[in-house]
Design a protein around this motif. Structure first.
Motif, short mmCIF file in Angstrom:
data_model
loop_
_atom_site.label_atom_id
_atom_site.label_comp_id
_atom_site.label_asym_id
_atom_site.label_seq_id
_atom_site.Cartn_x
_atom_site.Cartn_y
_atom_site.Cartn_z
N SER A 73 0.83 -1.21 0.00
CA SER A 73 0.00 0.00 0.00
C SER A 73 0.86 1.25 0.00
O SER A 73 0.55 2.24 -0.69
CB SER A 73 -0.93 0.00 1.22
N ARG A 74 1.95 1.25 0.74
CA ARG A 74 2.82 2.42 0.77
C ARG A 74 3.54 2.60 -0.56
O ARG A 74 3.77 3.72 -1.01
CB ARG A 74 3.82 2.30 1.92
N LEU A 79 5.46 5.60 -3.92
CA LEU A 79 6.58 5.31 -4.81
C LEU A 79 6.11 5.11 -6.24
O LEU A 79 6.56 4.22 -6.95
CB LEU A 79 7.34 4.07 -4.32
N SER A 80 5.22 5.98 -6.68
CA SER A 80 4.64 5.83 -8.02
C SER A 80 5.66 6.06 -9.13
O SER A 80 5.41 5.70 -10.28
CB SER A 80 3.45 6.79 -8.19
N GLN A 87 2.73 -1.10 -10.23
CA GLN A 87 1.73 -1.95 -10.89
C GLN A 87 1.68 -3.33 -10.26
O GLN A 87 0.60 -3.89 -10.07
CB GLN A 87 2.04 -2.04 -12.39
N ALA A 88 2.84 -3.89 -9.94
CA ALA A 88 2.87 -5.20 -9.28
C ALA A 88 2.19 -5.13 -7.92
O ALA A 88 1.42 -6.03 -7.54
CB ALA A 88 4.31 -5.68 -9.13
N SER A 89 2.45 -4.05 -7.18
CA SER A 89 1.86 -3.89 -5.86
C SER A 89 0.34 -3.80 -5.94
O SER A 89 -0.38 -4.31 -5.06
CB SER A 89 2.42 -2.64 -5.17
N CYS A 90 -0.17 -3.18 -6.99
CA CYS A 90 -1.62 -3.04 -7.16
C CYS A 90 -2.30 -4.38 -7.38
O CYS A 90 -3.52 -4.51 -7.15
CB CYS A 90 -1.93 -2.11 -8.32
N SER A 171 6.77 -1.77 -17.17
CA SER A 171 5.42 -2.20 -16.83
C SER A 171 5.48 -3.58 -16.19
O SER A 171 6.48 -4.29 -16.27
CB SER A 171 4.53 -2.24 -18.08
N PHE A 172 4.38 -3.94 -15.55
CA PHE A 172 4.21 -5.27 -14.96
C PHE A 172 2.82 -5.75 -15.30
O PHE A 172 1.85 -4.99 -15.27
CB PHE A 172 4.37 -5.22 -13.43
N SER A 173 2.73 -7.03 -15.64
CA SER A 173 1.41 -7.61 -15.90
C SER A 173 1.44 -9.07 -15.47
O SER A 173 2.51 -9.70 -15.39
CB SER A 173 1.03 -7.50 -17.38
N LYS A 174 0.26 -9.60 -15.17
CA LYS A 174 0.18 -11.01 -14.81
C LYS A 174 -1.16 -11.56 -15.24
O LYS A 174 -2.14 -10.81 -15.44
CB LYS A 174 0.40 -11.22 -13.31
#
Length: 207
Positions: A73-74, A79-80, A87-90, A171-174
């Motif tokens: 969450s932090r 740390l945007s 993106q991974a954290s989201c 970017s990050f995707s899963k």
């Protein structure tokens, strides 16, 4: 079960030296699952959730450090600038899990499905390990030895991760079996390093 509750990092490292069998717990989002289904019954746990030193982040001589106790969450809110990590954290679990889960927990669990791990690999991060005798650093690929296996010693705790501060986008995707609150069936972190004109790609949950 003994529960050790240090208030500063120095005390935690001293306790870990005395009780190397003590299992670290901070957010507990992975460990508590194993405890609840009786998969693990440690003789002692060491609670790291009160250690301010592990909840810090900072710039360090053209590098960036994130403490092991920094929650997802932090990262999302503060740390945007690190887009793949945000993106991974989201994508991590529910809001409650993101409020508790930490980068250090992902590293310590060493699950191939850990959402932060491909990002740290694409950043070419190193892991900082602390003990009563000092601190050592390991590249991410020397720290992670395989599924659920790391190079951490019994008397060490994960202090955080550090990676070079460079001009990059990424970017990050899963993908998984549903759209939300899902464990990755496969994940991908991409980082375009504009300084070196190189692309770094790291896959998760595919080994």
């Amino acid at each position: 079960m003994d529960v050790l509750m240090p208030r500063i990092l120095e005390e935690a490292l001293a306790l870990k030296a005395q009780r190397p069998e003590a299992v670290p717990i901070a957010g507990g989002t992975d460990l508590m699952v194993e405890l609840n289904v009786a998969r693990r019954r440690p003789r002692a746990m060491i609670d790291l959730s009160h250690l301010a030193e592990l909840r810090e982040w900072r710039s360090e001589d053209r590098a960036f450090f994130v403490g092991a106790g920094v929650t997802y969450s932090r990262i999302i809110h503060d740390l945007s600038i690190f887009v793949p990590l945000r993106q991974a954290s989201c994508t991590v679990g529910s809001l409650q899990i993101r409020n508790r889960g930490t980068v250090g927990g992902n590293l310590g669990t060493a699950s191939p499905a850990g959402d932060a791990l491909p990002v740290l690999a694409a950043y070419d991060a190193e892991v900082l390990l602390g003990s009563k005798t000092g601190t050592r650093t390991l590249p991410w690929n020397k720290f992670l030895l395989g599924p659920k296996r790391t190079a951490i010693r019994p008397d060490e705790l994960i202090v955080g991760a550090r990676w070079p501060l460079r001009h990059h986008v990424g970017s990050f995707s899963k993908v998984g079996t549903r759209n939300a609150m899902v464990i990755a069936a496969a994940s991908l972190a991409l980082v375009l390093d504009e300084d070196d004109r190189a692309v770094h790609a790291a896959l998760g949950s595919v080994g």
